[in-house]
Design an enzyme around this catalytic site. Structure first.
Site, PDB file in Angstrom:
ATOM      1  N   ASP A 195      -1.538   9.881  -7.651  1.00 27.95           N
ATOM      2  CA  ASP A 195      -2.176   8.591  -7.918  1.00 27.95           C
ATOM      3  C   ASP A 195      -2.868   8.655  -9.280  1.00 27.95           C
ATOM      4  O   ASP A 195      -3.526   9.642  -9.622  1.00 27.95           O
ATOM      5  CB  ASP A 195      -3.189   8.274  -6.811  1.00 27.95           C
ATOM      6  CG  ASP A 195      -3.589   6.807  -6.800  1.00 27.95           C
ATOM      7  OD1 ASP A 195      -3.260   6.102  -5.830  1.00 27.95           O
ATOM      8  OD2 ASP A 195      -4.248   6.360  -7.774  1.00 27.95           O
ATOM      9  N   ILE A 196      -2.742   7.580 -10.050  1.00 30.58           N
ATOM     10  CA  ILE A 196      -3.329   7.537 -11.395  1.00 30.58           C
ATOM     11  C   ILE A 196      -4.858   7.510 -11.338  1.00 30.58           C
ATOM     12  O   ILE A 196      -5.526   7.879 -12.303  1.00 30.58           O
ATOM     13  CB  ILE A 196      -2.756   6.315 -12.156  1.00 30.58           C
ATOM     14  CG1 ILE A 196      -2.790   6.517 -13.650  1.00 30.58           C
ATOM     15  CG2 ILE A 196      -3.446   5.023 -11.753  1.00 30.58           C
ATOM     16  CD1 ILE A 196      -1.955   5.512 -14.426  1.00 30.58           C
ATOM     17  N   ASN A 230      -2.335   0.822   3.028  1.00 33.33           N
ATOM     18  CA  ASN A 230      -2.969  -0.493   2.908  1.00 33.33           C
ATOM     19  C   ASN A 230      -1.874  -1.554   3.009  1.00 33.33           C
ATOM     20  O   ASN A 230      -0.829  -1.429   2.377  1.00 33.33           O
ATOM     21  CB  ASN A 230      -3.703  -0.602   1.566  1.00 33.33           C
ATOM     22  CG  ASN A 230      -4.826   0.403   1.452  1.00 33.33           C
ATOM     23  OD1 ASN A 230      -5.487   0.720   2.439  1.00 33.33           O
ATOM     24  ND2 ASN A 230      -5.038   0.928   0.258  1.00 33.33           N
ATOM     25  N   GLY A 246      -6.311  -4.648   1.564  1.00 34.62           N
ATOM     26  CA  GLY A 246      -6.662  -3.989   0.310  1.00 34.62           C
ATOM     27  C   GLY A 246      -5.464  -3.483  -0.479  1.00 34.62           C
ATOM     28  O   GLY A 246      -5.629  -2.678  -1.403  1.00 34.62           O
ATOM     29  N   GLN A 247      -4.267  -3.950  -0.157  1.00 35.69           N
ATOM     30  CA  GLN A 247      -3.081  -3.485  -0.902  1.00 35.69           C
ATOM     31  C   GLN A 247      -3.047  -4.149  -2.272  1.00 35.69           C
ATOM     32  O   GLN A 247      -3.120  -5.378  -2.368  1.00 35.69           O
ATOM     33  CB  GLN A 247      -1.806  -3.826  -0.111  1.00 35.69           C
ATOM     34  CG  GLN A 247      -0.544  -3.281  -0.760  1.00 35.69           C
ATOM     35  CD  GLN A 247       0.722  -3.581   0.051  1.00 35.69           C
ATOM     36  OE1 GLN A 247       0.661  -4.230   1.089  1.00 35.69           O
ATOM     37  NE2 GLN A 247       1.854  -3.120  -0.448  1.00 35.69           N
ATOM     38  N   HIS A 288       3.722   2.073   0.271  1.00 36.05           N
ATOM     39  CA  HIS A 288       3.423   3.461  -0.081  1.00 36.05           C
ATOM     40  C   HIS A 288       2.428   4.042   0.905  1.00 36.05           C
ATOM     41  O   HIS A 288       1.582   3.330   1.441  1.00 36.05           O
ATOM     42  CB  HIS A 288       2.870   3.574  -1.510  1.00 36.05           C
ATOM     43  CG  HIS A 288       1.716   2.658  -1.806  1.00 36.05           C
ATOM     44  ND1 HIS A 288       1.886   1.306  -2.059  1.00 36.05           N
ATOM     45  CD2 HIS A 288       0.385   2.877  -1.870  1.00 36.05           C
ATOM     46  CE1 HIS A 288       0.710   0.744  -2.275  1.00 36.05           C
ATOM     47  NE2 HIS A 288      -0.229   1.672  -2.153  1.00 36.05           N
ATOM     48  N   HIS A 298      -0.638   6.675   1.045  1.00 32.44           N
ATOM     49  CA  HIS A 298      -1.582   7.530   0.324  1.00 32.44           C
ATOM     50  C   HIS A 298      -1.735   8.823   1.124  1.00 32.44           C
ATOM     51  O   HIS A 298      -1.950   8.784   2.343  1.00 32.44           O
ATOM     52  CB  HIS A 298      -2.976   6.890   0.258  1.00 32.44           C
ATOM     53  CG  HIS A 298      -3.054   5.636  -0.551  1.00 32.44           C
ATOM     54  ND1 HIS A 298      -3.525   5.620  -1.848  1.00 32.44           N
ATOM     55  CD2 HIS A 298      -2.759   4.351  -0.251  1.00 32.44           C
ATOM     56  CE1 HIS A 298      -3.518   4.375  -2.306  1.00 32.44           C
ATOM     57  NE2 HIS A 298      -3.062   3.576  -1.345  1.00 32.44           N
TER      58      HIS A 298
END
Ligand code: 5GP
Ligand code: ZN
Length: 118
Positions: free
Chosen positions: A30-31, A86, A92-93, A99, A101
Site C-alpha cells: 500500500d502506498i 472495504n 470507506g472504499q 482488494h 488489505h
C-alpha cells in the site's frame, strides 16, 4: 476499466511495489501503509467491490484469501496479521476495484482504531 488505478497497476501502466503476480492476481505494498507491513491483494480482472461479486467469482475470491497467509508469512508476519475489505462508499472504499488489505507488524492496536485509518 480505463480510469481505474488498480487496473493500471495490474496492466503495468503505473508502477507499484509488487510482491506477487500470477495470471489472476497481483499483490503490492500500500502506498500509504497503516502498519509496518501493509499490502493489497487485487484481482487483475476489474471487479468493483465485494458487493459486485457473483457465484462465478468463487474461484478468484478463494485464491485471494488463500494467498493472504502465504504472502503475510513471506512479508514477516508469521505471528499473525489482519485483513480488511472495504466495500462501497459507506464501507470507506476509496479505490473502486476489489482488494483485500493485509497488514500487521509492530504494535497491534484495537481493531476500531486501526480500521478508522483505512
Ligand atoms: P480502500 O479505502 O479503497 O479500501 O483502500 C485503497 C488503498 O489503496 C488505500 O489504503 C491507499 O493507500 C491505496 N492506494 C491508493 N492508490 C494507490 C496507488 O497508486 N498505489 C498503491 N500502492 N496503493 C494505493
Ligand atoms: Zn479496476
Amino acid at each position: 476499466m480505463s480510469n481505474c488505478i488498480f487496473c493500471k497497476i495490474a496492466a503495468g501502466e503505473i508502477p507499484a511495489n509488487k510482491i506477487y503476480e500470477d495470471d489472476d492476481l497481483i499483490a503490492f505494498h500500500d502506498i500509504n501503509p497503516i502498519a509496518a507491513v501493509h499490502f493489497l491483494i487485487v484481482p487483475k480482472q476489474h471487479i468493483e467491490s465485494l458487493a459486485h461479486t457473483h457465484p462465478r467469482d468463487l474461484g478468484i475470491l478463494g485464491k485471494m484469501l488463500l494467498l493472504a497467509p502465504r504472502l503475510a508469512a513471506e512479508q514477516g508476519l508469521e505471528s499473525g496479521f489482519r485483513t480488511a475489505i472495504n466495500t462501497g462508499k459507506g464501507g470507506g472504499q476509496e479505490v473502486m476495484h476489489l482488494h483485500i488489505h493485509v497488514f500487521g507488524g509492530g504494535k497491534t492496536g484495537k481493531m476500531a482504531d486501526v480500521l478508522a485509518k483505512l
